[in-house]
Scaffold this active site. Structure first.
Site, short mmCIF file in Angstrom:
data_model
loop_
_atom_site.label_atom_id
_atom_site.label_comp_id
_atom_site.label_asym_id
_atom_site.label_seq_id
_atom_site.Cartn_x
_atom_site.Cartn_y
_atom_site.Cartn_z
N LYS A 212 0.84 -1.20 0.00
CA LYS A 212 0.00 0.00 0.00
C LYS A 212 0.87 1.25 0.00
O LYS A 212 1.90 1.30 0.70
CB LYS A 212 -0.90 0.00 1.24
CG LYS A 212 -1.89 1.16 1.30
CD LYS A 212 -2.73 1.11 2.56
CE LYS A 212 -3.78 2.22 2.58
NZ LYS A 212 -4.59 2.19 3.82
N SER A 288 -9.37 1.90 3.01
CA SER A 288 -8.56 2.65 2.07
C SER A 288 -7.45 1.80 1.42
O SER A 288 -6.79 2.27 0.49
CB SER A 288 -7.92 3.85 2.78
OG SER A 288 -7.04 3.44 3.82
N SER A 312 -9.53 -0.48 7.31
CA SER A 312 -8.99 -0.25 5.97
C SER A 312 -8.31 -1.46 5.34
O SER A 312 -8.00 -1.44 4.15
CB SER A 312 -8.00 0.91 5.99
OG SER A 312 -8.65 2.10 6.36
#
Length: 615
Positions: A212, A288, A312
């Site tokens: 990420k 996210s 997330s």
């Protein structure tokens, strides 16, 4: 605006709070009064919100209507503030585990994790039952490389081709913010040579892992999903967890797309494109850690790393039909991760199977770097690492706490699917469900929002002073304006609520081993065209997506989601298990048991790349 002051809730002392099934504590449902906004309407709202006088009034109305004033700001709590979810380590006497040497290297821990896995039958790459879908696992890669049927270099080339294909019109999947073909091929060539010499570092050698874009990882900038953050905060080295993966031989294949600054749940990023769900590219992947979930779901990697500040990792994992696992707060080093929310954000694993999440957990967890060690209460000892013996008999006499009103506060398809999965789990393993009441859940969610908002705005404050806000998505501008409106009184009240909820959950865990919930209240919803260039503010869907996940972050508890079925449109549904602090081994046992009952029914996504296929 004292003349408009809302009366706050007076929370009763915990010793007078009944947590049993017959409790008179009522479940307070979320009130999402803000309408969905995107496109031109959202731009107008941003302009109003950022104006001095009208904006102040709008913020007051938003906070009042969403009951922040009633449940947090003006509430009366007798608990002391708790500023971080630190948990003293205690021996839990877990079943079927083995203790791991804290001084073991990442590669040694990976090997010990593999020794805990069931012995799988050796299968050729072409020997899968075509009627039964499954994703390639870390051990599939390792065996394929060791057999010489395919090499890490060949896989890397197919990975690059697949990423290029996924980026093509008409519906680009927007998986990566950055990836470097030369760097990927360099790592793959080095891994191929190690296999040719007969000395791979570990089972992760040559395995592609995506990261990420909230985690530092050379040679890439860390953008946090923005167009500007990497310019004022340059990436100067690998995060600790990346160094540990590299020491195991893993191939770091790039930085995955995410919701800008982690400030939303859809994965719609106006700068780098909307991350699309492999099960239906017209629907969201969640956020996210949006593309970390999507690349695993689509077969590009068996594992990816995300950061979980408010579900997330677990939420996009559930929406994309994979496993999402976040350990106890402080279990995994956080150095080199963007400090957007330092008391709620934790690194987590997104994987096709629980076993793969376990292997990567083994690689990146363990003793924290000396500069990152947090002093725990004097009575605690250093946390010990226990691995689950997944190759043993299933653990017994497990009690799963279920708060019925909370569990059932989701759409009908999610409720039925998760209820059926839980019934199947308890029936098959002779486990028991314990009905409980968990008070003040909505107040905890709001307190988490105050906390994460305050920490994020404080962390970014020095950068935002000189930033042209036109560089931000409109939805993030709304989030930052709300986040920046919280004051010290609200933050302190939120930390009092953290302490209160910590005690409530500890009392629940005195009655049960695990808390079980759906992972999300809805499945992935359609992406609207009006949101592509601005982002969107959708409080109704947002509230449903995060409904069950906040305790894992606000209270620092380990949690995992496992895919257990699909809705009528074929979109995945996940079941979540929340564990006691430091109970990762038991949590993985339970998740593995659930996976074993569901894995034969897993479905292939519409967008899927078979990059381990030598053809």
């Amino acid at each position: 605006m004292g003349f408009l002051r809302d009366a706050g809730v007076v929370y009763k002392p915990l010793e007078h709070t009944d947590l049993g099934p017959g409790s008179d504590e009522s479940y307070v449902k979320a009130i999402a009064k803000a309408p969905r906004m995107a496109g031109f309407l959202l731009k107008i709202f941003v302009w109003l919100l950022e104006s001095r006088i009208i904006g102040t009034l709008l913020l007051y109305i938003l906070k009042r209507n969403n009951r922040i004033h009633k449940l947090v700001t003006n509430a009366t709590l007798e608990e002391r503030p708790m500023f971080a979810p630190l948990h003293p380590f205690v021996e839990l006497n877990e079943q079927e585990v083995k203790q791991i040497n804290s001084d073991a290297s990442p590669a040694e821990r990976v090997q010990q994790a593999i020794e805990c896995l069931p012995v799988a039958l050796e299968k050729s790459l072409d020997d899968l039952n075509p009627s039964c879908f499954r994703r390639w696992t870390v051990m599939d890669y390792s065996r394929a490389y060791s057999s010489g049927k395919i090499t890490p270099r060949m896989v890397a080339e197919q990975f690059i081709d697949a990423v290029l294909e996924s980026s093509s019109p008409p519906l680009p999947m927007s998986f990566f913010i950055n990836y470097d073909e030369k760097d990927i091929l360099r790592q793959a060539t080095e891994s191929t040579l190690r296999y040719e010499r007969g000395y791979p570092i570990s089972a992760l050698d040559g395995v592609p892992i995506a990261i990420k874009d909230e985690i530092d990882c050379l040679p890439y900038p860390t953008t946090g999903g923005t167009k500007w953050l990497h310019k004022v905060r340059p990436c100067t080295g690998d995060a600790c967890i990346i160094m540990r993966l590299r020491s195991c031989g893993a191939i770091i294949v790039g930085k995955t797309n995410m919701h800008e600054l982690g400030a939303g749940a859809s994965g719609i990023n106006p700068h780098y494109g909307t991350v699309r769900n492999p099960y239906d590219p017209h629907k969201i992947a969640g956020g996210s850690s949006s593309a970390s979930a999507a690349v695993v779901s689509a077969g590009l990697c068996p594992v990816a790393l995300g950061v979980d500040g408010g579900g997330s990792v677990r939420m996009p994992a559930s929406l994309c039909g994979i496993v999402g696992f976040k350990p106890t707060f402080g279990c995994i080093p956080h150095s080199g991760v963007l400090p957007l929310n330092w008391t709620v954000g934790m690194v987590g694993m997104l994987a096709g199977t629980l076993e793969d999440a376990f292997i990567v957990y083994a690689a990146i967890s363990g003793q924290l770097p000396s500069h990152e060690r947090t002093p725990l209460p004097l009575s605690t000892s250093s946390p010990k690492m226990h691995f689950p013996l997944l190759n043993s008999n299933p653990i017994s006499n497990i009690k799963l706490a279920k708060y019925g009103e909370w569990f059932n506060y989701c759409n009908d398809e999610v409720r039925v699917c998760c209820s059926d999965a839980l019934d199947l789990l308890c029936e098959h393993y002779k486990w028991k469900t314990v009905e409980v009441t968990i008070p003040d859940i909505e107040a905890m969610i709001l307190a988490h929002y105050v906390t994460v908002g305050s920490e994020c705005s404080t962390s970014l404050s020095s950068y935002l002073e000189n930033l042209d806000f036109a560089e931000l998505g409109a939805d993030v501008r709304v989030a930052l304006r709300v986040c920046g409106s919280f004051h010290s009184k609200e933050y302190l009240k939120a930390q009092k609520m953290r302490n209160r909820q910590m005690q409530i959950y500890n009392n629940i865990f005195a009655m049960a081993d695990i808390i079980v919930t759906p992972t999300t209240g809805v499945t992935a919803y359609l992406i609207s065209d009006d949101a592509l260039k601005t982002g969107e503010v959708d409080s109704i869907n947002g509230a449903a997506l995060i409904r069950y996940q906040i305790a894992g972050n606000f209270l620092g508890l380990p949690a995992v989601t496992v895919p257990v079925g699909y809705d009528k449109a074929g979109m995945p549904i996940g079941l979540q298990f929340i564990g006691k602090p430091w109970s990762e081994a038991t949590l993985m046992h339970i998740a593995f048991a659930m996976q074993a009952l569901c894995i034969s029914d897993y479905r292939k996504p519409k967008v899927f790349y078979n990059i381990l296929d030598k053809n």
